[in-house]
Write an enzyme that holds these catalytic residues in place. Structure first.
Site, short mmCIF file in Angstrom:
data_model
loop_
_atom_site.label_atom_id
_atom_site.label_comp_id
_atom_site.label_asym_id
_atom_site.label_seq_id
_atom_site.Cartn_x
_atom_site.Cartn_y
_atom_site.Cartn_z
N SER A 50 53.09 11.00 49.10
CA SER A 50 52.24 10.30 48.84
C SER A 50 51.66 11.07 47.45
CB SER A 50 50.97 10.92 49.90
OG SER A 50 50.70 12.26 49.50
N ASP A 82 54.40 6.94 49.46
CA ASP A 82 53.41 6.47 50.45
C ASP A 82 52.03 6.09 49.94
OD1 ASP A 82 52.62 6.01 53.13
OD2 ASP A 82 52.12 8.36 53.13
N HIS A 178 44.83 7.00 60.60
CA HIS A 178 45.34 8.38 59.91
C HIS A 178 44.73 9.76 60.38
CE1 HIS A 178 46.70 5.64 56.72
NE2 HIS A 178 47.88 6.24 56.94
N LYS A 182 42.45 10.16 66.41
CA LYS A 182 42.76 9.08 66.28
C LYS A 182 41.88 8.01 67.33
CE LYS A 182 47.52 9.44 64.89
NZ LYS A 182 47.26 9.26 63.53
N HIS A 209 51.63 2.59 60.12
CA HIS A 209 50.91 3.92 59.81
C HIS A 209 50.14 4.65 60.58
CE1 HIS A 209 51.62 3.77 55.13
NE2 HIS A 209 51.89 2.35 55.53
N GLY A 210 49.99 5.81 60.48
CA GLY A 210 48.84 6.45 61.38
C GLY A 210 49.47 6.38 62.78
N ASN A 252 55.39 5.80 60.57
CA ASN A 252 55.11 6.86 59.47
C ASN A 252 54.30 8.18 60.30
OD1 ASN A 252 55.55 5.30 57.59
ND2 ASN A 252 53.74 5.32 56.59
N SER A 255 50.74 13.97 60.21
CA SER A 255 49.98 14.86 60.84
C SER A 255 50.58 15.70 61.97
CB SER A 255 48.60 14.02 61.54
OG SER A 255 48.00 13.39 60.77
O1 G3H Z 1 48.35 8.53 54.86
C1 G3H Z 1 48.35 9.58 54.24
C2 G3H Z 1 49.37 10.55 54.40
O2 G3H Z 1 49.36 11.32 55.58
C3 G3H Z 1 49.53 11.62 53.21
O3 G3H Z 1 48.55 12.39 53.29
O4 G3H Z 1 47.41 12.02 50.83
O5 G3H Z 1 47.09 14.31 52.15
O6 G3H Z 1 49.22 13.72 51.42
P1 G3H Z 1 47.99 12.84 51.86
P1 13P Z 2 49.45 10.15 60.73
O1 13P Z 2 48.30 10.91 60.20
O2 13P Z 2 49.50 9.68 61.86
O3 13P Z 2 50.65 11.43 60.72
O4 13P Z 2 50.04 9.05 59.91
C1 13P Z 2 50.68 9.21 58.50
C2 13P Z 2 50.80 8.00 57.78
O5 13P Z 2 50.52 7.05 58.02
C3 13P Z 2 51.31 8.40 56.40
O6 13P Z 2 51.17 7.18 55.47
ZN ZN Z 3 49.43 5.86 55.77
#
Ligand code: G3H
Ligand code: 13P
Ligand code: ZN
Length: 307
Positions: A50, A82, A178, A182, A209-210, A252, A255
């Site tokens: 990310s 990401d 995310h 959720k 995602h998420g 993805n 978490s």
């Molecule tokens: O979608 C976001 C990812 O979980 C990355 O999280 O921006 O805290 O690295 P971050």
């Molecule tokens: P989670 O927070 O559900 O793990 O999703 C991660 C994600 O979508 C990163 O782009």
């Molecule tokens: Zn994401």
């Protein structure tokens, strides 16, 4: 093994109804844990970085760590940006050797999202790099997008968006979000919408995602050793398997890795109050990442022995 692009990975995953796990990486232990799981399962992998991870570790550091991991490995690995917030960051990652980038214009008006996605596509495709885009909004907080309510992806717009922007894969909003919180009540995804989108774009790889499942035993472990994770809840594993059979080729997960590491570090620290060598608690944390990723590959992704 050199860095791979998602093209063949997704084509096979689509055909056989499984998904490739895209795991967020921030440091050496996370990369090592994910790679060990992929090697043992003989599973292809996506390591994703990310903007926040890039800022935390530095792009060169992350890439060198990934290079070290690949030098020791014989499994195909994609290195992906990401939630790229703009053209400049996507360009920096393409120039730095990433094989795939996401341009996340999901917070922009439709036409602006198409325009910035197309700009990234033009630059990336000239250099053999894959582009993921996003249409629709996930609830919760993305690093540069805060949306209280999700706006699910419109199937007709998805078709138009892909045609006009030229993106290679599309992240869609069907009810995931995310983070570790959720669902307030029962977990629910809009499978009807997913099936409609995939039927309108046969063969086209979709992205979810998420998609962490927030296993309750890790929430309990973290809380037992001083954590305060409250009503953490994720996407049930069987729902993700179902999504993988409906055109979702990339799932993805961030978490769940954070949760596994943190719960195990909390436990270690509580049981060894005298410990202060970081290796002592990072070793079980790395093992926890490996176990979590292995569990994902087996229970959620279905990508074991797909090399
Ligand atoms: O979608 C976001 C990812 O979980 C990355 O999280 O921006 O805290 O690295 P971050
Ligand atoms: P989670 O927070 O559900 O793990 O999703 C991660 C994600 O979508 C990163 O782009
Ligand atoms: Zn994401």
């Amino acid at each position: 093994m050199p860095i791979t692009t998602p093209k063949e990975m997704f084509a096979r995953a689509y055909k056989e109804g499984y998904a490739i796990g895209a795991f967020n990486v921030n440091n050496m232990e996370i990369i090592q844990g994910i790679m060990q799981a992929g090697a043992e399962e003989r599973s292809p992998l996506i390591l994703q970085v990310s903007a926040g991870a890039r800022k935390y570790a530095g792009q060169v550091y992350i890439m060198k760590l990934v290079e070290a991991a690949l030098a020791e490995s014989d499994i195909p690995v994609v290195v992906h940006l990401d939630h790229g917030p703009d053209f400049e960051l996507c360009k920096a990652c393409i120039d730095g050797g990433f094989s795939s980038v996401m341009i996340d214009g999901s917070h922009l008006p439709f036409e602006e999202n198409i325009a910035v996605t197309k700009q990234v596509v033009d630059y990336a495709h000239d250099r053999g790099v894959w582009v993921e885009a996003e249409l629709g909004r996930l609830a919760g907080v993305e690093e540069h997008v805060a949306s209280a309510n999700s706006i699910y992806t419109d199937p007709d717009q998805a078709v138009e968006f892909v045609q006009r922007s030229g993106c290679d894969s599309l992240a869609i909003a069907i009810g995931t979000s995310h983070g570790a919180y959720k669902f307030k009540g029962e977990a629910k995804l809009d499978f009807e919408r997913l099936d409609k989108i995939s039927a309108m774009m046969p063969g086209y790889p979709l992205v979810l995602h998420g998609a962490s499942s927030v296993p309750q035993e890790f929430v309990a472990m973290a809380n037992e050793y001083g954590g305060k994770l409250g009503d953490a809840k994720g996407v049930p594993e069987d729902m993700l398997r179902q999504a993988a059979r409906s055109g979702v080729c990339k799932i993805n997960i961030d978490s769940d890795i954070r949760l596994a590491m943190t719960a195990n570090i909390r436990k270690y620290m509580a049981e060894h109050p005298e410990a202060f060598d970081p290796r002592a608690y990072l070793k079980p944390a790395r093992q926890a990442v490996k176990d979590m990723v292995q569990r994902k590959i087996r229970n959620v992704l279905g990508s074991s022995n797909k090399i």
